[in-house]
Design a protein around this motif. Structure first.
Motif: not given
Length: 474
Positions: A121-138
């Motif tokens: 899950l950490r790896e998957m949330f890290y690669i979700l990268h977009h200017p209109f998506i709030l990143p999941t830090v941890h």
């Protein structure tokens, strides 16, 4: 007789009063006193329960941060979201202020809480990268015997959510207080820009196989005046979407992947235009025409009252002139955006497939089960051989101790397992003469069943039953 009748009546009355008192205690009746009403007592119980849950969540947070020194707890804040099961904290991570929340594991979560799942899950949330998506830090798990807990860390924003912008309130205030009074909606220019940016974020998630399903104004966070979507992790963790139960009053079958996101987007646009949420699954035509501008009313009618009596797709909504005239390629956040390579491995695909199909993933933990070959005739595990010693252990012992160990090994560790020894002894016992009927036939069948079936647990039970039958016949 005249004296005994009153005594019997008094005894019966005492027994009846005792029964009523016991029945009252069994049903949980509590004496409130003359100055306390039932409503006040229930309110007090709710407050005490909330305080106990808050203290428990705070202890869980401290326990988790103790094993993650990269995060430092700053303070516990009030419930800023609509979910009552979430507890919110602010932490310091790499010198930056972060927002952390904990929530119990949902019963509808499709995957077990294990270390491998946590890493995926950490790896998957890290690669979700977009200017209109709030990143999941941890992302992390707190495992306990009582209940598993989810830990999520997000960037902290002083601007708050879209709901805070509509109501013009402080984002750190309690959820029950800051949204009590309705506010006027946003202008059409703001609605067009924010709505188009939200559509871009939804389309990005959809292209990666992720359906948000939980879009509302509280899950749109502003960072440097740019709306960024969050809350998509709630769908992955099996949390019930806030609006989906509300919308299922009108829609029961999902026709395409974007259906729930399109309907939630329609409610979001209605809230931006009117300043309050709709009280109906589909806003009425009168509300849309009287409270919204012309183009906003057109796009809401396209979503909720499509001419073909269906829910449009995301691309169809995006093609409306209200959103299409926004030139996104000229926006600075798009020009400066550098996408990351997005490659889903097999574990990520497995999780997303389970979330989409609502099929639970089996745990990878090996269940240690005792087979029939590890049990002797009495059902007790046979002792394991201990003839192998490590070189360090042998070198650190004296010759006398080695002699004692060898003697002890001689008596405690037989060269063959106990069940095999018993089988050999049983095979050496002469069988009784075989008879066509009677006691000899019964003993012969018992002996054959003991020697041929390798001490199976069911055979052991059958053996004792047959022995009991034999003793009865004798």
């Amino acid at each position: 007789v005249a004296v005994l009748i009153p005594i019997v009546l008094i005894i019966l009355l005492v027994i009846f009063i005792w029964y009523l008192i016991r029945r009252r205690r069994r049903r949980g009746y509590i004496y409130l006193g003359s100055n306390t009403t039932v409503q006040e007592y229930l309110t007090l119980q709710t407050v005490q329960r909330s305080q106990l849950e808050a203290e428990t969540d705070f202890l869980n947070c401290q326990y988790y941060l103790r094993s993650h020194p990269e995060f430092r707890l700053e303070q516990r804040i009030e419930r800023i979201g609509s979910r009552t099961t979430k507890s919110w904290f602010t932490v310091i991570h790499n010198g930056k202020r972060r927002l952390m929340y904990t929530m119990p594991r949902s019963e509808k979560c499709c995957f077990p809480y294990e270390t491998s799942i946590e890493k995926t899950l950490r790896e998957m949330f890290y690669i979700l990268h977009h200017p209109f998506i709030l990143p999941t830090v941890h992302v992390g798990f707190i495992l306990s015997e009582v209940q598993a807990t989810t830990v999520v860390v997000l960037p902290f924003s002083e601007q708050g959510s879209l709901k805070d912008l509509i109501h013009r309130t402080n984002p750190l205030r309690s959820y029950n207080n800051k949204y009590a009074s309705p506010r006027p909606g946003l202008c059409e220019k703001q609605i067009a820009l924010i709505g188009r940016q939200i559509l871009e974020g939804l389309q990005y998630l959809s292209s990666k196989g992720i359906s948000h399903d939980n879009l509302h104004s509280g899950n749109v966070i502003f960072v440097n005046n740019i709306p960024r979507l969050t809350g998509y992790e709630n769908t992955i963790f099996g949390q019930r979407p806030c609006l989906q139960k509300f919308l299922r009053q009108r829609i029961t079958k999902r026709t395409h992947m974007d259906m729930w996101d399109v309907l939630c987007f329609g409610h979001l646009v209605f809230e931006m235009a009117t300043g309050h949420q709709s009280e109906e699954p589909f806003p009425t035509v009168e509300e849309i025409t009287t409270k919204c501008s012309t183009e906003v009313a057109e796009t809401l009618a396209q979503i909720f009252y499509h001419p073909e009596n269906r829910i449009p797709t995301m691309l169809e909504v995006k093609s409306h002139p209200l959103w299409a005239r926004i030139a996104m390629h000229e926006r600075p956040e798009i020009k400066s955006f550098r996408p990351r390579p997005f490659v889903l491995d097999s574990n990520m695909k497995k999780i997303l497939s389970a979330v989409s199909s609502k099929t639970p993933i089996q745990s990878r933990r090996r269940r240690i089960s005792k087979t029939s070959s590890q049990l002797n005739i009495s059902g007790v595990p046979a002792p394991q051989s201990t003839t192998a010693f490590s070189s360090n252990a042998v070198a650190s012992t004296t010759p006398q101790q080695n002699m004692q160990q060898q003697q002890q090994q001689k008596y405690e560790s037989p060269s063959q397992p106990l069940d095999q020894q018993q089988q050999q002894k049983q095979q050496q016992v002469p069988a009784p003469p075989v008879e066509s009927h009677g006691r000899g036939a019964l003993l012969s069948s018992i002996q054959k069943s003991r020697c041929s079936l390798n001490n199976n647990a069911g055979v052991v039970v059958r053996h004792y039953i047959m022995v009991a039958v034999m003793s009865c016949l004798l």
